[in-house]
Design a protein around this motif. Structure first.
Motif, PDB file in Angstrom:
ATOM      1  N   ARG A 272       0.843  -1.202   0.000  1.00 46.34           N
ATOM      2  CA  ARG A 272       0.000   0.000   0.000  1.00 46.34           C
ATOM      3  C   ARG A 272       0.869   1.239   0.000  1.00 46.34           C
ATOM      4  O   ARG A 272       1.928   1.251   0.606  1.00 46.34           O
ATOM      5  CB  ARG A 272      -0.908   0.038   1.231  1.00 46.34           C
ATOM      6  CG  ARG A 272      -2.031  -0.917   1.206  1.00 46.34           C
ATOM      7  CD  ARG A 272      -3.049  -0.413   0.262  1.00 46.34           C
ATOM      8  NE  ARG A 272      -4.247  -1.211   0.382  1.00 46.34           N
ATOM      9  CZ  ARG A 272      -5.353  -0.887  -0.198  1.00 46.34           C
ATOM     10  NH1 ARG A 272      -5.450   0.193  -0.913  1.00 46.34           N
ATOM     11  NH2 ARG A 272      -6.406  -1.654  -0.070  1.00 46.34           N
ATOM     12  N   LYS A 273       0.375   2.274  -0.658  1.00 44.88           N
ATOM     13  CA  LYS A 273       1.090   3.541  -0.636  1.00 44.88           C
ATOM     14  C   LYS A 273       0.925   4.168   0.749  1.00 44.88           C
ATOM     15  O   LYS A 273      -0.174   4.176   1.303  1.00 44.88           O
ATOM     16  CB  LYS A 273       0.527   4.469  -1.709  1.00 44.88           C
ATOM     17  CG  LYS A 273       1.342   5.706  -1.915  1.00 44.88           C
ATOM     18  CD  LYS A 273       0.815   6.486  -3.091  1.00 44.88           C
ATOM     19  CE  LYS A 273       1.719   7.684  -3.316  1.00 44.88           C
ATOM     20  NZ  LYS A 273       1.301   8.431  -4.481  1.00 44.88           N
ATOM     21  N   ILE A 274       2.010   4.681   1.291  1.00 47.56           N
ATOM     22  CA  ILE A 274       1.989   5.264   2.629  1.00 47.56           C
ATOM     23  C   ILE A 274       1.350   6.643   2.561  1.00 47.56           C
ATOM     24  O   ILE A 274       1.823   7.528   1.833  1.00 47.56           O
ATOM     25  CB  ILE A 274       3.411   5.327   3.205  1.00 47.56           C
ATOM     26  CG1 ILE A 274       3.969   3.913   3.331  1.00 47.56           C
ATOM     27  CG2 ILE A 274       3.421   6.038   4.542  1.00 47.56           C
ATOM     28  CD1 ILE A 274       5.453   3.860   3.559  1.00 47.56           C
ATOM     29  N   ILE A 275       0.280   6.830   3.319  1.00 45.85           N
ATOM     30  CA  ILE A 275      -0.457   8.090   3.285  1.00 45.85           C
ATOM     31  C   ILE A 275       0.221   9.136   4.162  1.00 45.85           C
ATOM     32  O   ILE A 275       0.614  10.189   3.711  1.00 45.85           O
ATOM     33  CB  ILE A 275      -1.918   7.861   3.736  1.00 45.85           C
ATOM     34  CG1 ILE A 275      -2.587   6.873   2.794  1.00 45.85           C
ATOM     35  CG2 ILE A 275      -2.671   9.167   3.794  1.00 45.85           C
ATOM     36  CD1 ILE A 275      -3.887   6.340   3.280  1.00 45.85           C
ATOM     37  N   SER A 276       0.353   8.833   5.446  1.00 45.26           N
ATOM     38  CA  SER A 276       1.014   9.767   6.367  1.00 45.26           C
ATOM     39  C   SER A 276       1.545   8.978   7.561  1.00 45.26           C
ATOM     40  O   SER A 276       1.165   7.837   7.787  1.00 45.26           O
ATOM     41  CB  SER A 276       0.039  10.858   6.829  1.00 45.26           C
ATOM     42  OG  SER A 276      -0.915  10.327   7.717  1.00 45.26           O
ATOM     43  N   ASP A 277       2.401   9.650   8.307  1.00 41.67           N
ATOM     44  CA  ASP A 277       2.970   9.001   9.491  1.00 41.67           C
ATOM     45  C   ASP A 277       1.898   8.736  10.552  1.00 41.67           C
ATOM     46  O   ASP A 277       1.987   7.762  11.284  1.00 41.67           O
ATOM     47  CB  ASP A 277       4.089   9.861  10.077  1.00 41.67           C
ATOM     48  CG  ASP A 277       5.335   9.825   9.216  1.00 41.67           C
ATOM     49  OD1 ASP A 277       5.490   8.849   8.456  1.00 41.67           O
ATOM     50  OD2 ASP A 277       6.146  10.764   9.304  1.00 41.67           O
ATOM     51  N   VAL A 278       0.898   9.601  10.642  1.00 46.82           N
ATOM     52  CA  VAL A 278      -0.164   9.409  11.636  1.00 46.82           C
ATOM     53  C   VAL A 278      -0.940   8.134  11.341  1.00 46.82           C
ATOM     54  O   VAL A 278      -1.261   7.372  12.254  1.00 46.82           O
ATOM     55  CB  VAL A 278      -1.109  10.636  11.671  1.00 46.82           C
ATOM     56  CG1 VAL A 278      -2.275  10.397  12.600  1.00 46.82           C
ATOM     57  CG2 VAL A 278      -0.353  11.887  12.053  1.00 46.82           C
ATOM     58  N   VAL A 279      -1.203   7.872  10.067  1.00 44.49           N
ATOM     59  CA  VAL A 279      -1.917   6.645   9.689  1.00 44.49           C
ATOM     60  C   VAL A 279      -1.064   5.423  10.024  1.00 44.49           C
ATOM     61  O   VAL A 279      -1.574   4.414  10.536  1.00 44.49           O
ATOM     62  CB  VAL A 279      -2.285   6.674   8.184  1.00 44.49           C
ATOM     63  CG1 VAL A 279      -2.868   5.348   7.744  1.00 44.49           C
ATOM     64  CG2 VAL A 279      -3.261   7.796   7.909  1.00 44.49           C
ATOM     65  N   LEU A 280       0.241   5.526   9.783  1.00 48.67           N
ATOM     66  CA  LEU A 280       1.133   4.413  10.130  1.00 48.67           C
ATOM     67  C   LEU A 280       1.129   4.148  11.629  1.00 48.67           C
ATOM     68  O   LEU A 280       1.111   3.003  12.075  1.00 48.67           O
ATOM     69  CB  LEU A 280       2.559   4.702   9.663  1.00 48.67           C
ATOM     70  CG  LEU A 280       2.777   4.788   8.162  1.00 48.67           C
ATOM     71  CD1 LEU A 280       4.215   5.179   7.860  1.00 48.67           C
ATOM     72  CD2 LEU A 280       2.409   3.494   7.493  1.00 48.67           C
TER      73      LEU A 280
END
Length: 195
Positions: free
Chosen positions: A142-150
């Motif tokens: 999956r493409k990484i959206i943001s650090d918060v989502v991670l």
């Protein structure tokens, strides 16, 4: 602790139980069983743990994303050294807390050490949640959206693992040691650059 648990479970201290049942009738007219009460108390504790963990991970991920990324990259570089530092300084923290708690003047210092150790541990644990989230995102391509989502993805996985009775406690202890160590390593490196 027992009187508090009895009060939460709404049991009078003098009440007796026979065959796993308490001689108390619920509002619906059914008898309470000890197992049901313990399970409901455990469910409440698990729910509060998960809620607190998600809130903490979200707040740290939103307000300190650069620090979380720095923790994740430092831990990826050399996790063994972080674990050794974390376990060593946990021992130092326990020793200092014990020594300070022996005197009346040192009790506030003992509380300060406990609070600081817990804060640094949780901060490092959120960084590890970021690593777990990034690993999962890479595994499912999956493409990484943001650090918060991670952080939220990794935090969800770590929270679910954390509620497993024995395995979860052991894994959170290990993660806490590594998180504490990596935060101390980063702070030490910053102090060396300044001085």
């Amino acid at each position: 602790l027992a009187p508090v648990i009895l009060q939460i479970m709404n049991i009078e201290p003098g009440e007796k139980y026979k065959g796993g049942e308490i001689n108390k009738i619920s509002p619906e007219g059914k008898k309470f069983e000890i197992g049901q009460m313990v399970l409901s108390l455990y469910s409440l504790i698990v729910g509060l743990f998960l809620l607190g963990w998600f809130e903490l991970a979200l707040l740290i991920g939103i307000f300190l994303p650069k620090s979380v990324s720095e923790i994740a990259s430092t831990l990826r570089q050399d996790f063994v050294w972080s674990g050794l530092i974390g376990s060593t300084f946990y021992g130092v923290a326990v020793l200092l807390t014990t020594i300070f708690a022996l005197s009346l003047v040192g009790i506030p210092l003992a509380f300060a050490i406990i609070i600081l150790t817990c804060a640094l541990t949780m901060f490092g644990t959120v960084g590890i949640a970021s690593i777990v989230g990034r690993s999962l995102a890479n595994a499912i391509k999956r493409k990484i959206i943001s650090d918060v989502v991670l952080v939220l993805i990794g935090g969800t996985i770590m929270g679910v693992v954390g509620i497993i009775p024995v395995l979860g406690w052991i894994s959170w202890t290990i993660v806490g040691v590594f998180g504490f160590g990596v935060v101390l390593r980063i702070q030490y490196a910053k102090l060396q650059k300044q001085g």
